[in-house]
Every structure is written in C-alpha cells, then in structure tokens.
Design an enzyme around this catalytic site. Sequence first.
Site, PDB file in Angstrom:
ATOM      1  N   HIS A 102       0.851  -1.202   0.000  1.00 48.56           N
ATOM      2  CA  HIS A 102       0.000   0.000   0.000  1.00 48.56           C
ATOM      3  C   HIS A 102       0.876   1.238   0.000  1.00 48.56           C
ATOM      4  O   HIS A 102       1.954   1.260   0.577  1.00 48.56           O
ATOM      5  CB  HIS A 102      -0.957   0.013   1.196  1.00 48.56           C
ATOM      6  N   HIS A 104       0.924   5.232   1.024  1.00 49.51           N
ATOM      7  CA  HIS A 104       0.271   6.235   1.874  1.00 49.51           C
ATOM      8  C   HIS A 104       0.302   7.583   1.163  1.00 49.51           C
ATOM      9  O   HIS A 104       1.356   7.997   0.658  1.00 49.51           O
ATOM     10  CB  HIS A 104       1.033   6.394   3.193  1.00 49.51           C
TER      11      HIS A 104
HETATM   12  P1  5GP Z   1       1.866   0.206   7.266  1.00 51.28           P
HETATM   13  O1  5GP Z   1       2.322   0.259   8.699  1.00 51.28           O
HETATM   14  O2  5GP Z   1       1.706  -1.238   6.844  1.00 51.28           O
HETATM   15  O3  5GP Z   1       2.699   1.019   6.317  1.00 51.28           O
HETATM   16  O4  5GP Z   1       0.444   0.898   7.209  1.00 51.28           O
HETATM   17  C1  5GP Z   1      -0.750   0.236   7.460  1.00 51.28           C
HETATM   18  C2  5GP Z   1      -1.807   1.310   7.519  1.00 51.28           C
HETATM   19  O5  5GP Z   1      -3.066   0.688   7.475  1.00 51.28           O
HETATM   20  C3  5GP Z   1      -1.748   2.158   8.801  1.00 51.28           C
HETATM   21  O6  5GP Z   1      -1.627   3.518   8.466  1.00 51.28           O
HETATM   22  C4  5GP Z   1      -3.043   1.811   9.507  1.00 51.28           C
HETATM   23  O7  5GP Z   1      -3.598   2.931  10.153  1.00 51.28           O
HETATM   24  C5  5GP Z   1      -3.928   1.317   8.390  1.00 51.28           C
HETATM   25  N1  5GP Z   1      -4.903   0.298   8.758  1.00 51.28           N
HETATM   26  C6  5GP Z   1      -4.695  -0.762   9.596  1.00 51.28           C
HETATM   27  N2  5GP Z   1      -5.805  -1.538   9.649  1.00 51.28           N
HETATM   28  C7  5GP Z   1      -6.715  -0.942   8.821  1.00 51.28           C
HETATM   29  C8  5GP Z   1      -8.061  -1.279   8.465  1.00 51.28           C
HETATM   30  O8  5GP Z   1      -8.646  -2.262   8.917  1.00 51.28           O
HETATM   31  N3  5GP Z   1      -8.697  -0.439   7.608  1.00 51.28           N
HETATM   32  C9  5GP Z   1      -8.091   0.678   7.087  1.00 51.28           C
HETATM   33  N4  5GP Z   1      -8.821   1.423   6.261  1.00 51.28           N
HETATM   34  N5  5GP Z   1      -6.824   1.033   7.412  1.00 51.28           N
HETATM   35  C10 5GP Z   1      -6.149   0.215   8.260  1.00 51.28           C
END
Ligand code: 5GP
Length: 140
Positions: A102, A104
């Site tokens: 993903h 951001h």
């Molecule tokens: P990472 O740490 O993998 O770069 O980011 C994961 C992102 O996903 C975080 O910013 C977190 O807030 C978001 N996130 C985690 N669980 C969920 C979810 O169930 N739904 C949505 N829409 N975002 C999520």
Amino acid sequence: MAYDNQNIFAKILREEIPCIKVYEDELTLAFMDIMPQADGHTLVIPKVEAETLFELPATHYEACFTTMQKVGNALKKAFSTEGIMMFQLSGSDAGQTVPHLHFHLVPTSIHTLRTRKHAAEMADQAVLQGFAERIIAALD
Ligand code: 5GP
C-alpha cells in the site's frame, strides 16, 4: 515469504470487511486510512497479491502511479494544500504493519497541517466518511 491472503487489505479487496472507498478501477483501490496521520490520509493498493513493492508485477506499476496521482490531486484540492507526503513501507523491518502493498498519501503543509503518529489512533468513522466525500467531489 508467501503472501498471507488473510491480511486485512486482502479482506477489504474481497469485500469481506468494509472500507471507506474514495476511488476504484480495475487494478487499484483507494480508501481512507482508519488511523490517519493527518486529515485525508488515504491508502492506494493494487488488486494483486503483493506483500511489498518488490512483489508488484509490472502490469500494475502504471495503474498504481496513475491512481496515486489522481487521488493526490484530489487531496490537494480537498484539503487546500500543495503538499502531499507519500510513503510506502516495504517489509516489517521497515515498519510495515499490513502485509499487502500500500502507498500512503497524506495531505501535508509545513505551515498549517501537523502529522500524527503512524497507525496510532482510530478516527471517527463519520468524520472519515465526510473526508472521503470531499475527496470524491475533488476527483477529476
Ligand atoms: P503500514 O504500517 O503497513 O505502512 O500501514 C498500514 C496502515 O493501514 C496504517 O496507516 C493503519 O492505520 C492502516 N490500517 C490498519 N488496519 C486498517 C483497516 O482495517 N482499515 C483501514 N482502512 N486502514 C487500516
């Protein structure tokens, strides 16, 4: 490592759990981050089993960047800023918490908008819905 198809974003793609969607096409989906680092924090994901950037097939490169540009432009309009912080964490060592690739997109301005801690505080769903409507209205 093998892709874990039980991760939360895989479930969102299969519509087993809901998300607040702002944009979707054949190859990508964009939706509100539930623990936003700033108002309007949106995630763009490819519709393919890729845990990190390094597993993303070339078939999805262009679609991801086209969607990031499209949603990023809408964020600029909707949140009245020229600044969009984009980041992508590949691998748990980098701090990745959800094992589906993903990107951001976080509206940012060093003058007015402050960013919050990563994945720290759940936002109110109604507020996120309101932001999503603003972003959708600003999409070209
Ligand atoms: P990472 O740490 O993998 O770069 O980011 C994961 C992102 O996903 C975080 O910013 C977190 O807030 C978001 N996130 C985690 N669980 C969920 C979810 O169930 N739904 C949505 N829409 N975002 C999520």
